[in-house]
Design a protein around this motif. Sequence first.
Motif, PDB file in Angstrom:
ATOM      1  N   ALA A 281      28.153  45.405  33.382  1.00 11.79           N
ATOM      2  CA  ALA A 281      27.895  44.530  32.154  1.00 11.79           C
ATOM      3  C   ALA A 281      28.890  44.531  31.134  1.00 11.79           C
ATOM      4  O   ALA A 281      29.018  43.528  30.452  1.00 11.79           O
ATOM      5  N   GLU A 282      29.732  45.705  30.736  1.00 13.05           N
ATOM      6  CA  GLU A 282      30.487  45.544  29.897  1.00 13.05           C
ATOM      7  C   GLU A 282      31.565  44.742  30.095  1.00 13.05           C
ATOM      8  O   GLU A 282      32.183  43.939  29.361  1.00 13.05           O
ATOM      9  N   ALA A 283      31.878  44.742  31.387  1.00 17.57           N
ATOM     10  CA  ALA A 283      33.039  44.059  31.868  1.00 17.57           C
ATOM     11  C   ALA A 283      32.690  42.402  32.317  1.00 17.57           C
ATOM     12  O   ALA A 283      33.444  41.533  32.398  1.00 17.57           O
ATOM     13  N   GLY A 284      31.397  42.131  32.076  1.00 21.60           N
ATOM     14  CA  GLY A 284      31.015  40.850  32.434  1.00 21.60           C
ATOM     15  C   GLY A 284      31.307  40.302  33.867  1.00 21.60           C
ATOM     16  O   GLY A 284      31.394  39.239  33.965  1.00 21.60           O
ATOM     17  N   ILE A 285      31.452  41.378  34.771  1.00 18.92           N
ATOM     18  CA  ILE A 285      31.462  41.163  36.317  1.00 18.92           C
ATOM     19  C   ILE A 285      30.204  41.652  36.973  1.00 18.92           C
ATOM     20  O   ILE A 285      29.670  42.451  36.418  1.00 18.92           O
ATOM     21  N   GLY A 286      30.254  41.398  38.427  1.00 19.46           N
ATOM     22  CA  GLY A 286      29.430  41.665  39.234  1.00 19.46           C
ATOM     23  C   GLY A 286      30.270  42.647  40.486  1.00 19.46           C
ATOM     24  O   GLY A 286      31.271  42.486  40.739  1.00 19.46           O
ATOM     25  N   PRO A 287      29.532  43.242  41.241  1.00 16.37           N
ATOM     26  CA  PRO A 287      29.759  44.087  42.433  1.00 16.37           C
ATOM     27  C   PRO A 287      30.555  43.028  43.308  1.00 16.37           C
ATOM     28  O   PRO A 287      31.564  43.653  44.026  1.00 16.37           O
ATOM     29  N   GLU A 288      30.230  41.699  43.374  1.00 22.65           N
ATOM     30  CA  GLU A 288      30.787  40.930  44.305  1.00 22.65           C
ATOM     31  C   GLU A 288      32.407  40.518  43.906  1.00 22.65           C
ATOM     32  O   GLU A 288      33.097  40.196  44.618  1.00 22.65           O
ATOM     33  N   ASP A 289      32.796  40.918  42.603  1.00 20.64           N
ATOM     34  CA  ASP A 289      33.957  40.674  42.134  1.00 20.64           C
ATOM     35  C   ASP A 289      35.079  41.602  42.272  1.00 20.64           C
ATOM     36  O   ASP A 289      36.267  41.442  42.264  1.00 20.64           O
TER      37      ASP A 289
END
Lengths: 396, 158
Positions: A281-289
């Motif tokens: 959430a903090e990085a603004g990414i998801g596990p797929e990235d």
Amino acid sequence: MNTDVAIAGVGMHPWGKWGRSFVTYGVHAARAALADAGVDWQDVGLIVGGETVRNGYGGYVAGATFAQALGWNGAKVATSYAACATGAQALDTARSRILAGQTDVALVVGADTTPKGFLAPNAGERWDDPDWLRFRLMGMTNPGYFALYARRRMDLYGATQADFAAVKVKNAKHGLSNPNARYRKEVSAEDVLNSAVVSDPLHLLDICATSDGGAAVLLTSLDYARKHGIADPVRIKAISTVTPVFPQTVMDMPNFSTDSSAVVPAQDRTFKESLGDAAYAEAGIGPEDVSVAEVYDLSTALELDWIEDLSLCKRGEAEHLLRAGDTTIGGRIPVNPSGGLACFGEAVPAQALAQVCELTWQLRGQAEGRQVEGARIGITANQGLFGHGSSVIVAR
Amino acid sequence: MTATPAIEGWFTTGAAPALLGSRCTDCGTVYFPRELVFCKNPACSGETFEEYAFSRTGKVWSYTDAQYQPPPPYVPVADPYVPFALAAVELEEGLVVLGQVADGYGVADLKVGTPVELVVETLYTDDTGDRTIWRWKPVGRSSEPGRSSAVETPGGAG
């Protein structure tokens, strides 16, 4: 608002059982990180030490101990303790000071000298200390807790002891050419399965050792990095150090029990899952990235748990990734390219920093002999006693 | 010489022994081992507790054994060392409680979900006599103990 900071330099002292002062390892790692960044110690405005609890007063005030060993330079100082997550909490402190504009350059150092043999509680009769009582009343050791998690994987998801051995085989291969790893030797599945069972279903070679070692990370503001010619640095995108939410319903070392969910229902996400959730959430990414992960394999089976805790696959599917070679270097989502704790053993206050060092080398393309090609985003996962844990996301 | 609990006030003895913990008188959350200072529910600031006896049966959450002799303050009871099993057991009060497994039972007698009941057995003996502890005993399938957990063929569960 951009909340990135630059990882300007990283450095480590090789893990081992060297028997020297933790200060030696910390200073070695710190000088390596400063040299890596091309930054002078005199320019460091904040030093944060990871506390070690087994090395006397100097360990309790680790930040000042390292600062004095490097030569007092007037920098501000802080010392962090968060059990196994100590390094990540120290890193978080350094990042916050930079983002608050209080310093441009912060050096984070963790190092430990560990005793020989199994970790046992402190001596003396301590009937009010759960860490003492679990040995007296139950004979419950640290590997015993790891074994509980491993056995659940077997009974619930069909994992086998051969799967756990395969994690060790993979990590041993990953760490072969890592100059900072303590164990650099191929291990076969038979080696693991023929080693003594410590706590069923875990064999001796499924469980990580304790080690001496030191790691350091030099953080700077993006402005400072730019002005000092550090082009395209690896950046910290997130540091999650969230605590559990009541009720904590997963059995945790060194406890006798979990919280009760009778009055307040259990959370949808476990504590370990929430560590990764907060980082994403903090990085603004998801596990797929994510291109590469360094996770806390205190046991082989725990690596499989972490893969799921970080949502890199669904619950119960980590063995499928392992068997398909997805978590091996060259696979879809390599896990522990450094060799992990399987090749390092644990040096508590340095270990979460060592994870960040490895990801930095991976994202720079400098992980010789163990490089994850084209790695752009890396994530760490780590858990310590008493509600501590961390997940760090770095990107380039 | 009489049998006394290895720790005072954590469990009852007798025909139907049970774990003793505490219950917050404000929100009702239960604790084992007993909590007597602050309720840990973040929505409750309770500081008063009453004694609470837990249900005597539960289901295995997970299990293992100790094939190496644990370090002190574990008190060795046999020379040479004899391994013992441990189970984490889910009670109907919504918590999981660890304990050794009853004498004569090992990991081969357990699965995640196996029903167990609480028994009190001797943990070690000191100059006051037997010192007892709570243990988890498998129930409902077979009354005959299975093989001991001492030897597991490497890879045999695979």
